[in-house]
Scaffold this motif. Sequence first.
Motif, PDB file in Angstrom:
ATOM      1  N   GLY A 317      45.071  30.358  38.875  1.00 53.96           N
ATOM      2  CA  GLY A 317      44.596  31.486  39.174  1.00 53.96           C
ATOM      3  C   GLY A 317      44.714  33.278  39.076  1.00 53.96           C
ATOM      4  N   ILE A 318      45.888  33.072  37.881  1.00 56.40           N
ATOM      5  CA  ILE A 318      45.986  34.051  36.958  1.00 56.40           C
ATOM      6  C   ILE A 318      44.410  34.086  36.141  1.00 56.40           C
ATOM      7  N   SER A 319      44.493  33.624  35.534  1.00 53.53           N
ATOM      8  CA  SER A 319      42.779  33.723  35.019  1.00 53.53           C
ATOM      9  C   SER A 319      41.917  34.135  35.607  1.00 53.53           C
ATOM     10  N   GLU A 320      41.973  33.858  37.125  1.00 54.79           N
ATOM     11  CA  GLU A 320      40.746  33.777  37.869  1.00 54.79           C
ATOM     12  C   GLU A 320      40.789  35.018  38.472  1.00 54.79           C
ATOM     13  N   ALA A 321      42.296  35.920  37.921  1.00 58.14           N
ATOM     14  CA  ALA A 321      42.327  36.884  39.246  1.00 58.14           C
ATOM     15  C   ALA A 321      41.742  37.844  37.662  1.00 58.14           C
ATOM     16  N   ALA A 322      42.128  38.497  36.911  1.00 52.30           N
ATOM     17  CA  ALA A 322      41.928  38.987  36.323  1.00 52.30           C
ATOM     18  C   ALA A 322      40.306  38.866  35.385  1.00 52.30           C
ATOM     19  N   ALA A 323      39.696  38.012  35.265  1.00 51.96           N
ATOM     20  CA  ALA A 323      38.285  38.375  35.498  1.00 51.96           C
ATOM     21  C   ALA A 323      37.357  39.028  36.933  1.00 51.96           C
ATOM     22  N   LEU A 324      38.160  38.046  38.046  1.00 51.25           N
ATOM     23  CA  LEU A 324      37.768  38.851  38.842  1.00 51.25           C
ATOM     24  C   LEU A 324      37.663  40.524  39.100  1.00 51.25           C
TER      25      LEU A 324
END
Length: 455
Positions: A317-324
Amino acid sequence: MTRASGGGRDGRYGDGAGTVDPCDRPGGGPEDCPNHRPGEPLDGHLDGHPDGHPSGSPGRRPDGRPVGDLEEFLAVQEEFARRTLVAADFPVYGVAPVPGPAGGALVAYGTDSGAAAGAGPEAERAGHPGSWAAPGWIEVGFGDWTSADGPYVTVRTHRPGADRFEPLPELEDVVEDERDRVYEQLGVDEGDTPGRVRALREWITVDGEPRAVEVHEDRRGLWSGAALPGCCPMGGTEPVWAGRFRVDGLTVTVCGRGVPPGGVELARIGDHERYLSGRTALLRELAVRRARHLPVEQRELSPVAGLEAHRAVIAHGISEAAALEARLRSGRPPRPLRGAHAEAGALRWETAVRQQMRLASETRAEAAEAVAAMVEQLGRLSQVTHWVVGTPEGDAAVEESIRYTVFASEVASVPAQRAWRQVRRGERGERGEQRMGEQLWLAAWEQWRAARVGR
Protein backbone atom coordinates in the motif's frame (compact mmCIF):
# COMPACT_ATOMS: atom_id res chain seq x y z
CA MET A 1 -13.46 7.62 -7.92
CA THR A 2 -12.93 9.55 -11.13
CA ARG A 3 -9.63 9.54 -12.87
CA ALA A 4 -7.57 12.65 -12.84
CA SER A 5 -6.84 15.03 -15.69
CA GLY A 6 -9.98 14.25 -17.58
CA GLY A 7 -8.77 10.73 -18.21
CA GLY A 8 -11.57 9.15 -16.25
CA ARG A 9 -13.92 6.64 -17.69
CA ASP A 10 -17.11 7.79 -16.03
CA GLY A 11 -20.29 6.14 -17.21
CA ARG A 12 -19.03 2.67 -18.09
CA TYR A 13 -21.31 -0.23 -17.43
CA GLY A 14 -21.81 -0.72 -13.72
CA ASP A 15 -24.27 -0.13 -10.94
CA GLY A 16 -27.51 1.82 -11.06
CA ALA A 17 -26.12 5.22 -12.01
CA GLY A 18 -23.84 3.84 -14.70
CA THR A 19 -21.15 3.21 -12.12
CA VAL A 20 -18.98 0.19 -11.59
CA ASP A 21 -16.28 -0.83 -9.18
CA PRO A 22 -12.82 -1.02 -10.78
CA CYS A 23 -11.63 -3.10 -7.87
CA ASP A 24 -14.22 -5.70 -8.81
CA ARG A 25 -12.33 -7.17 -11.74
CA PRO A 26 -10.53 -10.43 -12.47
CA GLY A 27 -7.66 -10.61 -10.02
CA GLY A 28 -8.34 -7.17 -8.59
CA GLY A 29 -8.21 -6.17 -4.96
CA PRO A 30 -9.27 -3.06 -3.09
CA GLU A 31 -5.73 -1.97 -2.44
CA ASP A 32 -5.10 -2.01 -6.19
CA CYS A 33 -7.61 0.77 -6.76
CA PRO A 34 -6.05 4.12 -5.78
CA ASN A 35 -8.15 6.26 -3.44
CA HIS A 36 -11.00 3.79 -3.50
CA ARG A 37 -12.39 2.20 -0.36
CA PRO A 38 -13.82 -1.33 -0.73
CA GLY A 39 -17.50 -1.25 -1.53
CA GLU A 40 -17.69 2.40 -2.58
CA PRO A 41 -19.16 3.04 -6.05
CA LEU A 42 -17.31 4.76 -8.84
CA ASP A 43 -18.32 7.02 -11.68
CA GLY A 44 -18.88 4.18 -14.03
CA HIS A 45 -17.94 2.60 -17.39
CA LEU A 46 -18.90 -0.58 -19.08
CA ASP A 47 -15.61 -2.08 -18.13
CA GLY A 48 -14.90 -1.28 -14.82
CA HIS A 49 -11.80 2.18 -13.51
CA PRO A 50 -12.27 5.70 -12.79
CA ASP A 51 -13.18 6.91 -14.59
CA GLY A 52 -14.91 1.93 -15.17
CA HIS A 53 -15.53 -1.92 -15.70
CA PRO A 54 -18.73 -3.62 -16.86
CA SER A 55 -19.48 -5.81 -13.91
CA GLY A 56 -22.90 -6.94 -15.10
CA SER A 57 -23.90 -7.86 -11.57
CA PRO A 58 -26.81 -6.60 -9.51
CA GLY A 59 -25.96 -3.36 -7.79
CA ARG A 60 -27.89 -0.24 -6.82
CA ARG A 61 -30.41 1.99 -8.55
CA PRO A 62 -29.53 5.62 -9.32
CA ASP A 63 -31.59 6.58 -6.25
CA GLY A 64 -29.46 4.29 -4.05
CA ARG A 65 -32.02 1.50 -3.61
CA PRO A 66 -30.61 -2.03 -4.06
CA VAL A 67 -31.27 -4.08 -7.19
CA GLY A 68 -31.08 -7.81 -6.61
CA ASP A 69 -32.20 -9.50 -9.84
CA LEU A 70 -29.93 -9.38 -12.90
CA GLU A 71 -32.72 -8.61 -15.36
CA GLU A 72 -34.07 -5.88 -13.10
CA PHE A 73 -30.55 -4.51 -12.83
CA LEU A 74 -30.22 -4.46 -16.61
CA ALA A 75 -33.59 -2.74 -16.98
CA VAL A 76 -32.56 -0.06 -14.48
CA GLN A 77 -29.28 0.43 -16.32
CA GLU A 78 -31.00 0.78 -19.67
CA GLU A 79 -33.54 3.29 -18.43
CA PHE A 80 -30.90 5.40 -16.73
CA ALA A 81 -28.78 5.39 -19.89
CA ARG A 82 -31.83 6.24 -22.02
CA ARG A 83 -32.64 9.29 -19.94
CA THR A 84 -29.02 10.38 -20.05
CA LEU A 85 -28.99 10.21 -23.85
CA VAL A 86 -32.28 12.11 -24.08
CA ALA A 87 -30.75 14.85 -21.92
CA ALA A 88 -27.75 15.20 -24.27
CA ASP A 89 -27.82 18.62 -25.95
CA PHE A 90 -25.28 17.78 -28.65
CA PRO A 91 -25.09 15.26 -31.54
CA VAL A 92 -23.25 11.99 -31.00
CA TYR A 93 -20.94 10.43 -33.57
CA GLY A 94 -20.52 6.74 -34.31
CA VAL A 95 -19.09 4.36 -36.91
CA ALA A 96 -20.91 3.80 -40.19
CA PRO A 97 -20.89 1.10 -41.35
CA VAL A 98 -20.25 -0.92 -38.18
CA PRO A 99 -16.99 -2.97 -38.42
CA GLY A 100 -17.00 -6.68 -37.63
CA PRO A 101 -19.85 -9.04 -36.82
CA ALA A 102 -21.14 -7.24 -33.70
CA GLY A 103 -23.30 -4.14 -33.59
CA GLY A 104 -22.85 -0.90 -31.70
CA ALA A 105 -23.36 -0.26 -27.98
CA LEU A 106 -23.32 2.66 -25.60
CA VAL A 107 -20.18 1.99 -23.57
CA ALA A 108 -19.66 5.12 -21.49
CA TYR A 109 -21.06 8.51 -20.56
CA GLY A 110 -20.11 11.12 -18.02
CA THR A 111 -20.54 14.68 -16.84
CA ASP A 112 -17.95 17.40 -16.69
CA SER A 113 -17.21 20.06 -14.11
CA GLY A 114 -19.47 22.51 -15.90
CA ALA A 115 -22.57 20.33 -15.87
CA ALA A 116 -25.67 21.93 -14.40
CA ALA A 117 -26.15 21.24 -10.72
CA GLY A 118 -29.33 19.89 -9.22
CA ALA A 119 -30.12 17.46 -12.02
CA GLY A 120 -30.15 13.69 -12.27
CA PRO A 121 -30.99 11.15 -9.53
CA GLU A 122 -30.46 13.70 -6.77
CA ALA A 123 -33.01 16.01 -8.35
CA GLU A 124 -35.50 13.15 -8.55
CA ARG A 125 -35.08 12.40 -4.87
CA ALA A 126 -35.66 16.10 -4.17
CA GLY A 127 -38.95 15.96 -6.03
CA HIS A 128 -37.89 17.31 -9.45
CA PRO A 129 -38.22 14.24 -11.70
CA GLY A 130 -38.30 16.29 -14.88
CA SER A 131 -34.67 17.38 -14.62
CA TRP A 132 -31.75 15.21 -15.67
CA ALA A 133 -28.06 16.04 -15.94
CA ALA A 134 -26.89 16.63 -19.50
CA PRO A 135 -23.86 14.39 -20.11
CA GLY A 136 -20.52 16.02 -20.76
CA TRP A 137 -19.58 13.25 -23.18
CA ILE A 138 -20.94 10.04 -24.65
CA GLU A 139 -18.93 7.08 -25.94
CA VAL A 140 -20.18 4.33 -28.24
CA GLY A 141 -18.36 1.15 -29.26
CA PHE A 142 -18.52 -0.84 -32.49
CA GLY A 143 -17.18 -4.18 -33.62
CA ASP A 144 -15.98 -7.39 -32.00
CA TRP A 145 -15.30 -6.61 -28.32
CA THR A 146 -14.63 -10.32 -27.60
CA SER A 147 -11.33 -10.38 -29.52
CA ALA A 148 -8.06 -8.64 -28.71
CA ASP A 149 -7.49 -8.55 -32.48
CA GLY A 150 -10.67 -6.58 -33.12
CA PRO A 151 -11.90 -4.98 -35.21
CA TYR A 152 -13.18 -2.71 -32.46
CA VAL A 153 -13.62 1.07 -32.42
CA THR A 154 -14.87 3.47 -29.75
CA VAL A 155 -16.03 7.00 -30.50
CA ARG A 156 -16.37 9.56 -27.71
CA THR A 157 -18.19 12.82 -28.46
CA HIS A 158 -17.55 15.70 -26.04
CA ARG A 159 -20.08 18.50 -25.65
CA PRO A 160 -18.96 21.88 -27.02
CA GLY A 161 -16.54 23.65 -24.69
CA ALA A 162 -15.82 20.52 -22.63
CA ASP A 163 -12.14 21.37 -22.41
CA ARG A 164 -12.97 24.66 -20.66
CA PHE A 165 -13.84 22.75 -17.49
CA GLU A 166 -11.08 20.15 -17.42
CA PRO A 167 -8.40 18.92 -19.81
CA LEU A 168 -9.37 16.12 -22.15
CA PRO A 169 -7.53 12.82 -21.67
CA GLU A 170 -4.21 12.47 -23.46
CA LEU A 171 -4.29 10.15 -26.45
CA GLU A 172 -1.77 7.87 -24.71
CA ASP A 173 -4.26 7.47 -21.85
CA VAL A 174 -7.08 6.72 -24.30
CA VAL A 175 -4.96 3.86 -25.66
CA GLU A 176 -4.32 2.61 -22.11
CA ASP A 177 -8.07 2.78 -21.38
CA GLU A 178 -8.61 0.42 -24.31
CA ARG A 179 -5.94 -1.95 -23.02
CA ASP A 180 -7.60 -1.83 -19.59
CA ARG A 181 -10.89 -2.79 -21.26
CA VAL A 182 -9.33 -5.83 -22.94
CA TYR A 183 -7.87 -7.01 -19.64
CA GLU A 184 -11.04 -6.36 -17.64
CA GLN A 185 -13.42 -7.90 -20.17
CA LEU A 186 -11.29 -10.64 -21.73
CA GLY A 187 -8.52 -11.33 -19.21
CA VAL A 188 -5.87 -10.46 -21.82
CA ASP A 189 -2.89 -8.54 -20.45
CA GLU A 190 -1.17 -6.51 -23.16
CA GLY A 191 1.49 -5.12 -20.82
CA ASP A 192 1.80 -1.82 -19.02
CA THR A 193 4.75 -0.26 -20.81
CA PRO A 194 4.65 1.41 -24.25
CA GLY A 195 5.67 -0.63 -27.25
CA ARG A 196 6.58 0.81 -30.64
CA VAL A 197 4.93 4.23 -30.49
CA ARG A 198 4.32 6.43 -33.54
CA ALA A 199 2.70 9.84 -34.01
CA LEU A 200 0.85 9.79 -37.33
CA ARG A 201 -1.24 12.10 -39.44
CA GLU A 202 -4.19 10.14 -40.83
CA TRP A 203 -7.51 10.82 -42.51
CA ILE A 204 -10.90 9.78 -41.14
CA THR A 205 -14.12 10.22 -43.08
CA VAL A 206 -16.67 12.26 -41.12
CA ASP A 207 -20.15 12.86 -42.54
CA GLY A 208 -18.79 11.91 -45.96
CA GLU A 209 -15.85 14.36 -45.82
CA PRO A 210 -12.21 13.44 -45.09
CA ARG A 211 -10.73 15.07 -41.99
CA ALA A 212 -7.10 15.18 -40.90
CA VAL A 213 -6.47 13.51 -37.53
CA GLU A 214 -3.34 13.42 -35.36
CA VAL A 215 -3.02 9.79 -34.24
CA HIS A 216 -1.07 8.14 -31.42
CA GLU A 217 -0.32 4.50 -32.26
CA ASP A 218 1.09 1.93 -29.83
CA ARG A 219 2.10 -1.56 -31.01
CA ARG A 220 3.33 -4.02 -28.38
CA GLY A 221 3.62 -7.76 -27.86
CA LEU A 222 1.37 -9.48 -25.34
CA TRP A 223 2.49 -9.92 -21.76
CA SER A 224 3.74 -13.42 -21.08
CA GLY A 225 1.43 -15.83 -19.34
CA ALA A 226 -1.92 -17.47 -19.90
CA ALA A 227 -5.33 -15.87 -20.09
CA LEU A 228 -7.43 -15.88 -16.94
CA PRO A 229 -9.50 -19.03 -16.34
CA GLY A 230 -12.80 -19.05 -18.21
CA CYS A 231 -11.81 -16.06 -20.35
CA CYS A 232 -10.88 -15.66 -23.99
CA PRO A 233 -7.43 -16.82 -25.18
CA MET A 234 -4.55 -14.47 -25.79
CA GLY A 235 -4.92 -12.42 -28.95
CA GLY A 236 -2.46 -11.09 -31.47
CA THR A 237 -0.30 -7.98 -31.60
CA GLU A 238 -2.52 -5.54 -33.48
CA PRO A 239 -1.65 -1.92 -32.69
CA VAL A 240 -4.02 0.24 -30.68
CA TRP A 241 -4.42 3.83 -31.83
CA ALA A 242 -6.28 6.94 -30.75
CA GLY A 243 -6.97 10.20 -32.54
CA ARG A 244 -8.92 13.40 -31.95
CA PHE A 245 -10.52 16.03 -34.15
CA ARG A 246 -13.07 18.84 -33.98
CA VAL A 247 -16.25 19.11 -36.02
CA ASP A 248 -18.97 21.78 -35.71
CA GLY A 249 -17.68 22.85 -32.30
CA LEU A 250 -17.60 19.28 -30.96
CA THR A 251 -14.47 17.38 -29.96
CA VAL A 252 -14.46 13.73 -31.00
CA THR A 253 -11.97 11.12 -29.74
CA VAL A 254 -11.64 7.85 -31.67
CA CYS A 255 -9.79 4.72 -30.53
CA GLY A 256 -9.40 1.51 -32.50
CA ARG A 257 -7.74 -1.86 -32.87
CA GLY A 258 -7.83 -4.25 -35.80
CA VAL A 259 -8.80 -1.51 -38.24
CA PRO A 260 -6.63 1.37 -39.53
CA PRO A 261 -7.74 4.97 -38.95
CA GLY A 262 -8.24 5.41 -42.67
CA GLY A 263 -10.72 2.53 -42.65
CA VAL A 264 -13.04 4.29 -40.18
CA GLU A 265 -16.02 6.29 -41.37
CA LEU A 266 -18.02 8.33 -38.86
CA ALA A 267 -21.50 9.80 -38.99
CA ARG A 268 -24.02 11.24 -36.57
CA ILE A 269 -26.10 8.69 -34.70
CA GLY A 270 -29.84 8.90 -35.22
CA ASP A 271 -31.33 5.88 -33.45
CA HIS A 272 -30.21 5.69 -29.81
CA GLU A 273 -32.30 2.61 -29.00
CA ARG A 274 -29.99 0.38 -30.99
CA TYR A 275 -27.06 1.39 -28.80
CA LEU A 276 -29.05 1.03 -25.59
CA SER A 277 -30.00 -2.51 -26.59
CA GLY A 278 -26.35 -3.20 -27.43
CA ARG A 279 -25.31 -1.97 -23.99
CA THR A 280 -27.80 -4.24 -22.25
CA ALA A 281 -26.74 -7.25 -24.32
CA LEU A 282 -23.09 -6.57 -23.52
CA LEU A 283 -23.79 -6.25 -19.81
CA ARG A 284 -25.67 -9.56 -19.87
CA GLU A 285 -22.79 -11.32 -21.65
CA LEU A 286 -20.26 -9.88 -19.23
CA ALA A 287 -22.34 -11.15 -16.32
CA VAL A 288 -22.21 -14.64 -17.83
CA ARG A 289 -18.44 -14.42 -18.28
CA ARG A 290 -17.91 -13.17 -14.74
CA ALA A 291 -19.94 -16.08 -13.38
CA ARG A 292 -17.23 -18.43 -14.72
CA HIS A 293 -14.53 -16.70 -12.71
CA LEU A 294 -13.96 -17.97 -9.18
CA PRO A 295 -13.73 -14.92 -6.89
CA VAL A 296 -10.63 -14.74 -4.76
CA GLU A 297 -12.86 -14.85 -1.67
CA GLN A 298 -13.88 -18.41 -2.62
CA ARG A 299 -10.41 -19.76 -3.41
CA GLU A 300 -8.35 -22.01 -1.18
CA LEU A 301 -5.25 -20.12 -0.09
CA SER A 302 -2.21 -21.30 1.80
CA PRO A 303 -2.48 -20.46 5.51
CA VAL A 304 -0.23 -17.75 6.88
CA ALA A 305 1.24 -17.32 10.35
CA GLY A 306 1.37 -14.31 12.58
CA LEU A 307 1.12 -10.80 11.19
CA GLU A 308 3.14 -11.18 8.00
CA ALA A 309 0.06 -10.77 5.80
CA HIS A 310 -0.65 -7.41 7.41
CA ARG A 311 2.96 -6.30 6.95
CA ALA A 312 2.91 -7.33 3.30
CA VAL A 313 -0.31 -5.50 2.45
CA ILE A 314 0.96 -2.35 4.21
CA ALA A 315 4.28 -2.43 2.32
CA HIS A 316 2.41 -2.78 -0.95
CA GLY A 317 0.00 0.00 0.00
CA ILE A 318 2.82 2.41 0.79
CA SER A 319 4.51 1.58 -2.51
CA GLU A 320 1.27 2.10 -4.43
CA ALA A 321 0.61 5.40 -2.65
CA ALA A 322 4.00 6.69 -3.78
CA ALA A 323 3.42 5.54 -7.35
CA LEU A 324 -0.04 7.11 -7.39
CA GLU A 325 1.25 10.44 -6.09
CA ALA A 326 3.99 10.52 -8.73
CA ARG A 327 1.49 9.79 -11.49
CA LEU A 328 -0.97 12.44 -10.35
CA ARG A 329 1.79 15.04 -10.05
CA SER A 330 2.72 14.33 -13.65
CA GLY A 331 -0.88 15.01 -14.65
CA ARG A 332 -1.66 11.42 -15.59
CA PRO A 333 -4.66 9.39 -14.35
CA PRO A 334 -4.29 6.44 -11.97
CA ARG A 335 -4.52 2.99 -13.54
CA PRO A 336 -5.68 -0.40 -12.30
CA LEU A 337 -3.13 -3.20 -12.16
CA ARG A 338 -3.28 -5.91 -14.80
CA GLY A 339 -2.23 -9.54 -15.09
CA ALA A 340 0.14 -11.05 -12.55
CA HIS A 341 0.40 -7.76 -10.65
CA ALA A 342 -3.37 -7.60 -10.18
CA GLU A 343 -3.56 -11.26 -9.23
CA ALA A 344 -0.79 -10.87 -6.65
CA GLY A 345 -2.49 -7.80 -5.23
CA ALA A 346 -5.80 -9.60 -4.89
CA LEU A 347 -4.21 -12.57 -3.13
CA ARG A 348 -2.19 -10.29 -0.84
CA TRP A 349 -5.33 -8.40 0.16
CA GLU A 350 -7.46 -11.51 0.64
CA THR A 351 -4.78 -13.16 2.79
CA ALA A 352 -4.65 -10.14 5.07
CA VAL A 353 -8.44 -9.98 5.37
CA ARG A 354 -8.69 -13.67 6.25
CA GLN A 355 -5.95 -13.35 8.85
CA GLN A 356 -7.70 -10.31 10.31
CA MET A 357 -10.96 -12.29 10.50
CA ARG A 358 -9.21 -15.13 12.30
CA LEU A 359 -7.09 -13.14 14.75
CA ALA A 360 -9.63 -10.40 15.54
CA SER A 361 -12.74 -12.64 15.41
CA GLU A 362 -14.35 -10.26 12.90
CA THR A 363 -16.79 -10.74 10.05
CA ARG A 364 -15.50 -10.37 6.50
CA ALA A 365 -16.98 -6.88 6.22
CA GLU A 366 -15.45 -5.80 9.52
CA ALA A 367 -12.07 -7.27 8.64
CA ALA A 368 -12.02 -5.67 5.18
CA GLU A 369 -12.84 -2.29 6.70
CA ALA A 370 -10.15 -2.69 9.37
CA VAL A 371 -7.47 -3.67 6.85
CA ALA A 372 -8.51 -0.83 4.52
CA ALA A 373 -8.25 1.72 7.35
CA MET A 374 -4.82 0.40 8.35
CA VAL A 375 -3.43 0.45 4.80
CA GLU A 376 -4.91 3.84 3.97
CA GLN A 377 -3.52 5.43 7.12
CA LEU A 378 0.06 4.32 6.56
CA GLY A 379 -0.12 5.08 2.85
CA ARG A 380 -1.31 8.59 3.61
CA LEU A 381 1.25 9.01 6.39
CA SER A 382 4.01 8.07 3.96
CA GLN A 383 2.83 10.84 1.62
CA VAL A 384 2.78 13.65 4.18
CA THR A 385 5.89 12.77 6.19
CA HIS A 386 9.46 11.79 5.40
CA TRP A 387 10.01 9.20 8.11
CA VAL A 388 7.61 6.32 7.44
CA VAL A 389 9.88 4.44 5.03
CA GLY A 390 13.34 3.26 6.08
CA THR A 391 13.47 4.59 9.65
CA PRO A 392 13.02 2.98 13.08
CA GLU A 393 10.07 5.31 13.72
CA GLY A 394 8.42 4.19 10.49
CA ASP A 395 8.87 0.52 11.36
CA ALA A 396 7.41 1.16 14.81
CA ALA A 397 4.44 3.00 13.33
CA VAL A 398 3.70 -0.01 11.12
CA GLU A 399 3.94 -2.49 14.00
CA GLU A 400 1.79 -0.41 16.33
CA SER A 401 -0.83 0.10 13.62
CA ILE A 402 -0.99 -3.64 13.05
CA ARG A 403 -1.32 -4.44 16.75
CA TYR A 404 -4.00 -1.80 17.17
CA THR A 405 -5.91 -3.14 14.14
CA VAL A 406 -5.68 -6.81 15.06
CA PHE A 407 -5.71 -6.84 18.84
CA ALA A 408 -6.99 -3.33 19.74
CA SER A 409 -3.81 -3.00 21.79
CA GLU A 410 -3.21 0.12 23.85
CA VAL A 411 -0.15 1.10 21.85
CA ALA A 412 1.59 4.44 22.29
CA SER A 413 0.09 5.72 19.04
CA VAL A 414 -3.54 5.16 20.16
CA PRO A 415 -4.34 8.92 19.89
CA ALA A 416 -3.19 8.92 16.26
CA GLN A 417 -5.05 5.66 15.51
CA ARG A 418 -8.29 7.08 16.90
CA ALA A 419 -7.76 10.37 15.09
CA TRP A 420 -7.45 8.46 11.81
CA ARG A 421 -10.83 6.87 12.44
CA GLN A 422 -12.29 10.35 12.76
CA VAL A 423 -10.57 11.40 9.54
CA ARG A 424 -12.19 8.51 7.67
CA ARG A 425 -15.60 9.21 9.17
CA GLY A 426 -15.35 12.84 8.14
CA GLU A 427 -14.21 12.26 4.56
CA ARG A 428 -17.65 13.13 3.23
CA GLY A 429 -18.11 16.19 5.40
CA GLU A 430 -17.15 19.81 4.83
CA ARG A 431 -13.74 20.40 3.30
CA GLY A 432 -12.63 22.60 6.20
CA GLU A 433 -13.57 19.93 8.72
CA GLN A 434 -11.65 17.35 6.70
CA ARG A 435 -8.50 19.47 6.74
CA MET A 436 -8.81 20.09 10.46
CA GLY A 437 -9.28 16.39 11.17
CA GLU A 438 -6.21 15.47 9.14
CA GLN A 439 -4.14 18.16 10.86
CA LEU A 440 -5.09 16.77 14.27
CA TRP A 441 -4.25 13.26 13.11
CA LEU A 442 -0.86 14.31 11.76
CA ALA A 443 -0.11 16.27 14.94
CA ALA A 444 -0.85 13.14 17.00
CA TRP A 445 1.67 11.17 14.98
CA GLU A 446 4.31 13.88 15.29
CA GLN A 447 3.80 13.97 19.06
CA TRP A 448 4.19 10.19 19.14
CA ARG A 449 7.39 10.45 17.09
CA ALA A 450 8.81 13.25 19.24
CA ALA A 451 8.19 11.15 22.35
CA ARG A 452 10.04 8.19 20.81
CA VAL A 453 13.01 10.28 19.66
CA GLY A 454 13.24 11.98 23.06
CA ARG A 455 13.47 8.70 24.98
